[in-house]
Design a protein around this motif. Structure first.
Motif, mmCIF file in Angstrom:
data_model
loop_
_atom_site.group_PDB
_atom_site.id
_atom_site.type_symbol
_atom_site.label_atom_id
_atom_site.label_comp_id
_atom_site.label_asym_id
_atom_site.label_seq_id
_atom_site.Cartn_x
_atom_site.Cartn_y
_atom_site.Cartn_z
ATOM 1 N N GLN A 1 95.170 -56.664 198.835
ATOM 2 C CA GLN A 1 95.495 -55.328 198.325
ATOM 3 C C GLN A 1 96.614 -55.405 197.287
ATOM 4 O O GLN A 1 96.595 -54.672 196.303
ATOM 5 N N GLY A 2 97.568 -56.318 197.506
ATOM 6 C CA GLY A 2 98.636 -56.513 196.532
ATOM 7 C C GLY A 2 98.079 -56.879 195.163
ATOM 8 O O GLY A 2 98.496 -56.336 194.135
ATOM 9 N N GLY A 3 97.109 -57.793 195.145
ATOM 10 C CA GLY A 3 96.492 -58.206 193.886
ATOM 11 C C GLY A 3 95.658 -57.102 193.261
ATOM 12 O O GLY A 3 95.648 -56.917 192.037
ATOM 13 N N TYR A 4 94.963 -56.358 194.144
ATOM 14 C CA TYR A 4 94.119 -55.256 193.667
ATOM 15 C C TYR A 4 94.972 -54.220 192.942
ATOM 16 O O TYR A 4 94.683 -53.823 191.807
ATOM 17 N N ASP A 5 96.048 -53.817 193.585
ATOM 18 C CA ASP A 5 96.937 -52.808 192.994
ATOM 19 C C ASP A 5 97.567 -53.314 191.701
ATOM 20 O O ASP A 5 97.710 -52.552 190.737
ATOM 21 N N ALA A 6 97.908 -54.593 191.678
ATOM 22 C CA ALA A 6 98.526 -55.161 190.475
ATOM 23 C C ALA A 6 97.564 -55.116 189.291
ATOM 24 O O ALA A 6 97.976 -54.871 188.148
ATOM 25 N N ALA A 7 96.268 -55.331 189.559
ATOM 26 C CA ALA A 7 95.279 -55.318 188.470
ATOM 27 C C ALA A 7 95.258 -53.961 187.767
ATOM 28 O O ALA A 7 95.021 -53.874 186.561
ATOM 29 N N LEU A 8 95.500 -52.908 188.545
ATOM 30 C CA LEU A 8 95.468 -51.563 187.968
ATOM 31 C C LEU A 8 96.702 -51.289 187.106
ATOM 32 O O LEU A 8 96.718 -50.339 186.329
ATOM 33 N N GLN A 9 97.734 -52.154 187.242
ATOM 34 C CA GLN A 9 98.971 -51.956 186.474
ATOM 35 C C GLN A 9 99.038 -52.816 185.205
ATOM 36 O O GLN A 9 99.970 -52.682 184.420
ATOM 37 N N ILE A 10 98.095 -53.739 185.070
ATOM 38 C CA ILE A 10 98.133 -54.668 183.935
ATOM 39 C C ILE A 10 97.813 -53.917 182.640
ATOM 40 O O ILE A 10 96.814 -53.204 182.557
ATOM 41 N N GLY A 11 98.680 -54.079 181.654
ATOM 42 C CA GLY A 11 98.519 -53.350 180.405
ATOM 43 C C GLY A 11 97.357 -53.863 179.552
ATOM 44 O O GLY A 11 96.842 -54.965 179.775
ATOM 45 N N GLU A 12 96.958 -53.048 178.586
ATOM 46 C CA GLU A 12 95.809 -53.340 177.729
ATOM 47 C C GLU A 12 95.987 -54.625 176.923
ATOM 48 O O GLU A 12 95.033 -55.328 176.614
ATOM 49 N N GLU A 13 97.257 -54.916 176.529
ATOM 50 C CA GLU A 13 97.498 -56.059 175.649
ATOM 51 C C GLU A 13 97.338 -57.393 176.384
ATOM 52 O O GLU A 13 97.128 -58.433 175.751
ATOM 53 N N THR A 14 97.431 -57.384 177.708
ATOM 54 C CA THR A 14 97.378 -58.629 178.475
ATOM 55 C C THR A 14 95.997 -59.273 178.371
ATOM 56 O O THR A 14 94.992 -58.635 178.658
ATOM 57 N N ASP A 15 95.973 -60.552 177.950
ATOM 58 C CA ASP A 15 94.671 -61.234 177.877
ATOM 59 C C ASP A 15 94.539 -62.361 178.896
ATOM 60 O O ASP A 15 93.451 -62.943 179.027
ATOM 61 N N ALA A 16 95.611 -62.662 179.629
ATOM 62 C CA ALA A 16 95.521 -63.705 180.647
ATOM 63 C C ALA A 16 96.605 -63.473 181.690
ATOM 64 O O ALA A 16 97.693 -62.984 181.380
ATOM 65 N N VAL A 17 96.289 -63.836 182.945
ATOM 66 C CA VAL A 17 97.227 -63.602 184.042
ATOM 67 C C VAL A 17 97.287 -64.824 184.950
ATOM 68 O O VAL A 17 96.259 -65.389 185.328
ATOM 69 N N PHE A 18 98.501 -65.218 185.288
ATOM 70 C CA PHE A 18 98.717 -66.220 186.326
ATOM 71 C C PHE A 18 99.008 -65.464 187.621
ATOM 72 O O PHE A 18 99.994 -64.735 187.717
#
Lengths: 367, 367
Positions: free
Chosen positions: B229-246
C-alpha cells in the motif's frame, strides 16, 4: 521470578559449591563423584530448582511451544496462516515453532520427529501427502490439528487428540466458478493442482458441479504445479475459445496473469480470471485479482483455542474414549468445520466463512 | 534410537512400575512417596534415560534449536530468508524456530525473552529498531547474528558471540540507480522507507551518490511504509516529469506498479522502475520487475555456519577477549561482510554478492 530457587540454593541444600551443581547439570566440564551427583540430584528435586523453561517442559511433559509444519513458508498463503497462528499463540503467551517441509515427504517426516523430540505441546500440520501419513505421529501425545486434510479421511485415534480443520474446497471452487458463470462467460477452463492430490480433486469437483448446475459444458482442465511458474505455463496452453478461467491457487493465478500478458492477452477483456486462497497480494496485481478468501484470522483463533484446550463450538465427530488428554477437552476425531456461505453477505451469520473478494480480473468494475 | 534407555529400563532399575516413573517425570497425576521419587531420580540418572530432546537440552545447556526473529513473516523477502536458513539448519540436523515481531518493538522484546527461555543455541535477529536494543540480549549466552543492522552500529561485547551480517544497502541502492541512469532517464525519483530507519537512510545515500556521480539532480524523494500500500500510494504522488523511479523495497514496488496502472501510466514506457531486495515474485509481475537481489542461499549458508560454529572467511572486526564461547570460534565483534560487485559479472570472483536481475520494468528488453 526472584522467588524461584537458584543454583546457590541447590548448592546449599546439597552441601556442595555452586560450580559443582553446574558440573552436574551440564555434565561437565569437571567430573563429579557419583555420591555427590546423587546429592545434587536430590537437592535439585527438593528445592524444585528449574534452570529455565526447558526444565519446566521436562517436568510437565509439555512446553509452551507449539509447532506449525507447512509445505512452503514462502507461499504467501501459508506465510499468512503462519503469521495469524503465531499472533494468536503469542497473545496467549505461547511460542510458535514453524517448520518447512519444502513439499518433500521425507523432510516432512524428519521435521515431525524433531517436533516430537522438542516435545511441543501441540502440532498444526499442513501436510504434503493426502491422506497424511498419520502413523508418523502415532506415539505423539499432544494435540494435532490437521489442515489440508479432506473430509472423510481418517483422523486417527492414537495417543493424542486429533482435530481436523475441514476446509470445504469443493464449495470454495464452486463459489468461484459460479461467479464467472454469473458474468455470462461461456467457455470456462480450469487450472488445477496436481491431479493426484485430494485437494485438487475436490476443487475440480466444485468447478464441475457449478458448470453442471448451469447446464454448461466443462472447458479445458489443465493440471499444473501450485506455483507461479505452473500458472504461467498453463496460460500459454489456454485455447482461443476460452473466455474465463478458474485458477485453483493464488500463486498459480499470479503466474497465469503474467503468462496471459506475455502471450498478448488481457484479463478480463480476453480472459476473465477468478482464483482461490487469496492473500492481500491479490489487490495489488494488475489487474487486481478476484479470489475466494479463507478467514485466516478466525481459523487461527480456532486452531489456537483447540491447541491450548479452550475449545469453542466443536462438533464431536468421534467417540468418547479417554485419550489421556491433559486438557480434559474432547477426544480424538472431533472436527472444526468451516463452511463457506453462498456469498459474502452470509459472513456475519455463519461466523466462519469463505468470502469472494472482487478485483478487476473477473470483469467486475468494483475493486 | 532403539538403544536408548526407556521408561521401562528406569522402572526396572528403580524397582517400580513404568507408571510410577511417569508420575515422577510428569509430577502426577498420582502422588508418589518421597522415597520412591528418590529411587526413580537415581534410576533416571544411572540409566541415562532422556525422555526427549528437551532433556538433552537441559543436560547440555543448549539445544539443537535455533531461532529466527523477523519483522513480518508474510513479507516474501523475509519468508524467503527464513526458508533458506531453515534449509541450511535442517541439512545440519538442526531445527529453526521462527518468530514474528509484527514490526512491534514490544512484541520483539517478548519474543527475545521466549527464545531465551527456550534456551535456543543461537539467534538470528532481523530487527525492528535501528540500532537494535542489544541490551535485551545482554545475558543471552549463545551466538547472535544481527541482520538489518547497518555498518558502524555497535555489535556488543556481552556474554555471547555477536555476529553482524553487513549488507551494503548503500551500494545496492547505488547499483539500482546507476542502471536507470545508464538507460538515459533524466528525472529520477525515489520511493524510500520511513526516514527514521537507518536502512532507509543508507538507501537514500546510495541513490544520491549515483546521481551525483552522473552530475544529475535528485528528483522527488517520497517516504512510504515498506508495504504494497505504501508503494501504491507513492505512485499516485509521482509527478508528471518523473521518467524513472528507484523503489527501495520489493513489496513497495509491487504496489507501485499497481498504483501506476491505476493512474493510467505504464512501466516502463511512462515510468521506468527498479527495485531492491528481489524475490522470485518479481519475474511474474506485469511488467516483470527489475531489481537488485541478495544472495539468500549464500547468506543463509554463512549464517548457519556462524551459528553452529563452523565459520569460514570471517573478517575479525573486534578484539580477542575470551567470550566464553562453547564453540571455540571467533569472539564477539567479528563481522561477515557481504559486498556487492559493480555488476553481475563480478559474482564469481567476489563470492557473495548482490545481483541486478533484469525484468521489463526498467526498459530493458531482456527478461
Amino acid at each position: 521470578m526472584g522467588k524461584r530457587p537458584t543454583r546457590d540454593d541447590v548448592a546449599r541444600e546439597a552441601g556442595t559449591s555452586t560450580a559443582v551443581v553446574s558440573y552436574v547439570i551440564n555434565e561437565g566440564p569437571r567430573p563429579v563423584s557419583e555420591e555427590t551427583k546423587q546429592k545434587v540430584l536430590a537437592a535439585i528435586h527438593k528445592t524444585g530448582y528449574m534452570p529455565n523453561g526447558i526444565a519446566k517442559s521436562l517436568a510437565n511433559g509439555s512446553s509452551d511451544t507449539y509447532a506449525l509444519l507447512v509445505t512452503d513458508m514462502a507461499n504467501p498463503f501459508l506465510a499468512q496462516m503462519a503469521q495469524a497462528l503465531e499472533h494468536e499463540l503469542f497473545s496467549r503467551n505461547k511460542t510458535l515453532l514453524v517448520g518447512d517441509s519444502n513439499d518433500d515427504p521425507a523432510r516432512q517426516l524428519e521435521l515431525l520427529e524433531a517436533f516430537q523430540r522438542q516435545q511441543v505441546s501441540g502440532l498444526v500440520w499442513y501436510g504434503v501427502d493426502q491422506p497424511l501419513p498419520l502413523n508418523a505421529i502415532d506415539s505423539y501425545p499432544g494435540t494435532v490439528v490437521l489442515i489440508n486434510q479432506p473430509a472423510g479421511s481418517p483422523a486417527g485415534q492414537q495417543a493424542g487428540r486429533r482435530i481436523r480443520v475441514e476446509v470445504n474446497e469443493y464449495a470454495e471452487a464452486q463459489m468461484a466458478t459460479e461467479h464467472l458463470i454469473s458474468h455470462g462467460y461461456q467457455h470456462l477452463a480450469m487450472i488445477s493442482g496436481p491431479k493426484e492430490r485430494l485437494n485438487s480433486r475436490e476443487r475440480i469437483r466444485g468447478w464441475k458441479a457449478a458448470l453442471r448446475q448451469a447446464d454448461m459444458e466443462a472447458g479445458a482442465l489443465i493440471s499444473a504445479p501450485y506455483t507461479r511458474q505452473g500458472g504461467y505455463d498453463a496460460a500459454l496452453q489456454i485455447g482461443e475459445e476460452t473466455d474465463a478461467v478458474f485458477v485453483s491457487n493464488e500463486l498459480q493465478a499470479m503466474g497465469f496473469l503474467a503468462g496471459l500478458a506475455a502471450s498478448g492477452r488481457r484479463a478480463p477483456d480476453d480472459v476473465a480470471v477468478v482464483a482461490m486462497n487469496r492473500t492481500p497480494a491479490a489487490s495489488y496485481l494488475v489487474p487486481s485479482l478476484t479470489a475466494v478468501q479463507l478467514p485466516h484470522a478466525q481459523m487461527a483463533k480456532r486452531i489456537a483455542e483447540v491447541l491450548i484446550g479452550n475449545i469453542v463450538d466443536v462438533e464431536d465427530g468421534g467417540n468418547t474414549v479417554d485419550t489421556g488428554s491433559r486438557h480434559g477437552a474432547k477426544p480424538a476425531g472431533a472436527g472444526v468445520r468451516l463452511e463457506p456461505g453462498k456469498n459474502s453477505d452470509d459472513l456475519e451469520c455463519i461466523g466462519v466463512n469463505h468470502t469472494l473478494v472482487i478485483g478487476h480480473s473477473c470483469g467486475c468494475t468494483g475493486r
